[in-house]
Scaffold this active site. Structure first.
Site, PDB file in Angstrom:
ATOM      1  N   GLU A 209       0.815  -1.230   0.000  1.00  0.00           N
ATOM      2  CA  GLU A 209       0.000   0.000   0.000  1.00  0.00           C
ATOM      3  C   GLU A 209       0.842   1.271   0.000  1.00  0.00           C
ATOM      4  O   GLU A 209       0.587   2.218   0.757  1.00  0.00           O
ATOM      5  CB  GLU A 209      -0.997  -0.038   1.161  1.00  0.00           C
ATOM      6  CG  GLU A 209      -1.989  -1.188   1.014  1.00  0.00           C
ATOM      7  CD  GLU A 209      -2.984  -1.325   2.156  1.00  0.00           C
ATOM      8  OE1 GLU A 209      -2.899  -0.550   3.137  1.00  0.00           O
ATOM      9  OE2 GLU A 209      -3.849  -2.216   2.072  1.00  0.00           O
ATOM     10  N   GLU A 327      -5.076  -8.374  -1.730  1.00  0.00           N
ATOM     11  CA  GLU A 327      -5.664  -8.286  -0.391  1.00  0.00           C
ATOM     12  C   GLU A 327      -7.051  -7.686  -0.507  1.00  0.00           C
ATOM     13  O   GLU A 327      -7.227  -6.625  -1.101  1.00  0.00           O
ATOM     14  CB  GLU A 327      -4.777  -7.436   0.522  1.00  0.00           C
ATOM     15  CG  GLU A 327      -5.277  -7.331   1.960  1.00  0.00           C
ATOM     16  CD  GLU A 327      -4.370  -6.445   2.821  1.00  0.00           C
ATOM     17  OE1 GLU A 327      -3.135  -6.624   2.760  1.00  0.00           O
ATOM     18  OE2 GLU A 327      -4.897  -5.561   3.526  1.00  0.00           O
TER      19      GLU A 327
END
Length: 560
Positions: A209, A327
């Protein structure tokens, strides 16, 4: 002994079928919330392909004191302290074999590895004011790395490991941006140790991220691309004498078109094998209306442009790579309490599996196998939650080849997906009814593309109660191999006691629970005549296996 002529037998069976349909018509006629329709499946050509290990789950690094909204749902589920010997965990993973496990998460970019020239002391993650995500740096001991790899080998798991992509960088002081070149030394030592021990890591993922604006930190696409080229050189060097070459996965972040486009342009052909992205389209786990979002077809479809745009990015700038959902937990910040671990969550989960597969997503990693509120297994007891059984049914029934499926019903609450069946002839449908009051009565037909000289079936069949229409629909052929057809398999999923927040899922009315010996229960289908319609109750899900549906696109599918 009375012996009946075959013609008489056929006549009696025909009368029995007519009587059944007549009674069904009476039953349906008494209901005000029944919608009839067709599921149209294009079996001539595939629209997408998934990998064999499409179903994937994550193991995160969050310690027990990771808390959200005054709730601390992680327990001892971290890769650092998870009980790898628990029989429920082992059996759950083995039942999904080959399950891909992605080890990583928010804290991976603060994780050091106790190997080689590391001079820092090897301490676990601890709460720290001012630290990224409120935690200090942590460390992975090689003893634990050995244990994890033995566990992966024993369970047959396929492993993706997330590397620290912030080592060597520093905050720029401007928003979340970090600057500087990546220090590859510690990662080099870990990968070198892994190769020397003969551990098979299928793929190495770079960072978590950090794309776009990032979450707690971000890196520019240009810098990220340069560092990926460096990591590829490391992998090529360390795996030079190995027949096995691991994949390089990146960036494991939220999709930003400009950022992802630039990353592929900077790295060029053959560097990034997999373009991974994360999805949490239900919003924060604290949302009191999570269940409403899950049952809202319009909300579920809002994520589709991301899949479409990423697919276009790959076609334009990185045709050598493929797309993974690295994810996805539905709701972020550990998931929704008493939502993400209950039956209602499967409406979101299975719908997104179906949608992702339509856009050539090769792998879909669920956050998590265990840990948080969204674990496939309960964090404390290791007992499977409803979504585990949803994943297991998908894994066993849905093949790699994705087919176009649609319906002609008015209601947007019916969601339909089709794949070639796994390891056998025919197709498998995933049907999802998001409505709390509408029953769907459905027949399945093949849809011949206009380009092949056929006429696409555009018949609208809605609320009808006439016996004639039911008979016509019952005898409408579901393909073109009718002479061999007898039964289809149906797997209907409902909530126990019709309570959507139940942690017990019913399969054809039977609770899905571990046996007394802790084994995964047998998933038994109903066997239904192919000439009868499919009945889908309100707020239910069904997998329907049509073993003799004539789908040429499935003919070449490899038997597993």
């Amino acid at each position: 002994m009375l012996i009946l002529d075959p013609v008489v037998i056929d006549l009696l069976m025909g009368i029995q079928l007519v009587l059944f349909l007549f009674l069904a018509s009476l039953r349906l006629g008494l209901s005000q919330d029944v919608e009839h329709g067709l599921i149209l499946v294009q079996g001539i050509q595939a629209i997408a392909e998934t990998d064999d290990n499409f179903i994937c789950a994550t193991i995160d690094w969050w310690p027990h004191d990771k808390c959200d909204y005054n709730n601390c749902p992680w327990g001892n589920s971290s890769a650092a302290n998870l009980d790898l010997s628990h029989p429920f965990l082992v059996k759950a993973i083995q039942a999904l074999k080959p399950l891909r496990i992605r080890v990583g998460g928010s804290l991976q970019d603060q994780l050091l590895y106790e190997v080689g020239s590391l001079k820092s002391p090897c301490h676990p993650f601890q709460k720290m004011k001012g630290g990224l995500f409120g935690f200090s740096k942590g460390c992975l001991q090689m003893k634990r790395w050995d244990e994890l790899n033995n566990f992966f080998d024993n369970t047959g798991a396929i492993v993706t490991f997330g590397l620290n992509a912030l080592k060597g960088r520093h905050p720029s002081g401007h928003n979340t941006v970090w600057q500087g070149d990546w220090d590859s030394s510690n990662a080099y030592d870990l990968i070198n140790y892994t190769v020397s021990k003969g551990y098979k890591i299928d793929s190495w993922e770079f960072g978590n991220e950090l794309s776009g604006k990032g979450i707690a930190a971000s890196v520019s696409a240009v810098q990220y691309g340069k560092d990926l080229i460096k990591l590829k050189e490391v992998l090529n060097s360390l795996y030079n004498n190995s027949n096995f070459k691991p994949l390089l996965v990146a960036p494991g972040g939220f999709y930003s078109k400009d950022w992802y486009d630039k990353l592929l342009q900077v790295t060029g052909p053959g560097i990034v094998n997999v373009l991974s992205h994360h999805l949490y389209n239900l919003g924060p786990g604290s949302d009191e209306h999570l269940d409403r979002k899950i049952l809202d077809p319009e909300h579920l479809s809002k994520v589709e442009p991301i899949f479409r745009s990423l697919s276009e990015t790959i076609k334009k700038y990185g045709h050598w790579s493929s797309a993974w959902v690295g994810e996805a937990g539905g709701a972020f910040n550990s998931g929704g309490r008493q939502i993400s671990n209950t039956f209602v969550d499967s409406f979101w989960y299975l719908d997104q599996l179906g949608m992702a597969s339509r856009y050539n997503t090769k792998v879909y990693c669920r956050q998590t196998i265990i840990g948080g509120n969204y674990g496939l297994l309960d964090t404390t007891t290791f007992v499977p939650n409803p979504d585990y059984y949803s994943a297991l049914l998908w894994h066993r029934l849905m093949g790699n080849t994705v087919l176009a499926a649609s319906s002609d019903v008015f209601s947007p609450s019916l969601r339909s997906y089709a794949h070639c069946s796994k390891g056998r002839d025919g197709i498998t449908l995933l049907l999802i009814n998001l409505s709390n009051q509408t029953d769907f009565t459905l027949m399945v037909r093949d849809r011949v593309p206009l380009s092949s000289g056929g006429h696409e079936n555009g018949t609208s069949i809605h609320v009808e109660n006439s016996l004639l229409n039911n008979l016509k629909r019952a005898f409408s052929w579901i393909g073109r191999k009718g002479s061999d057809v007898t039964f289809r398999e149906e797997y209907h999923l409902n909530a126990k006691d019709n309570y959507l927040r139940s942690q017990t899922m019913l399969l054809n009315g039977v609770p899905l629970e571990l046996t007394n010996d802790g084994e995964i229960p047998t998933l038994e289908p109903l066997l239904i005549s192919v000439h009868s319609p499919i009945h889908l109750d309100p707020l239910s899900i069904a997998f329907v296996v049509l073993p003799y549906f004539d789908a040429p696109a499935c003919a070449a599918q490899t038997k597993l």
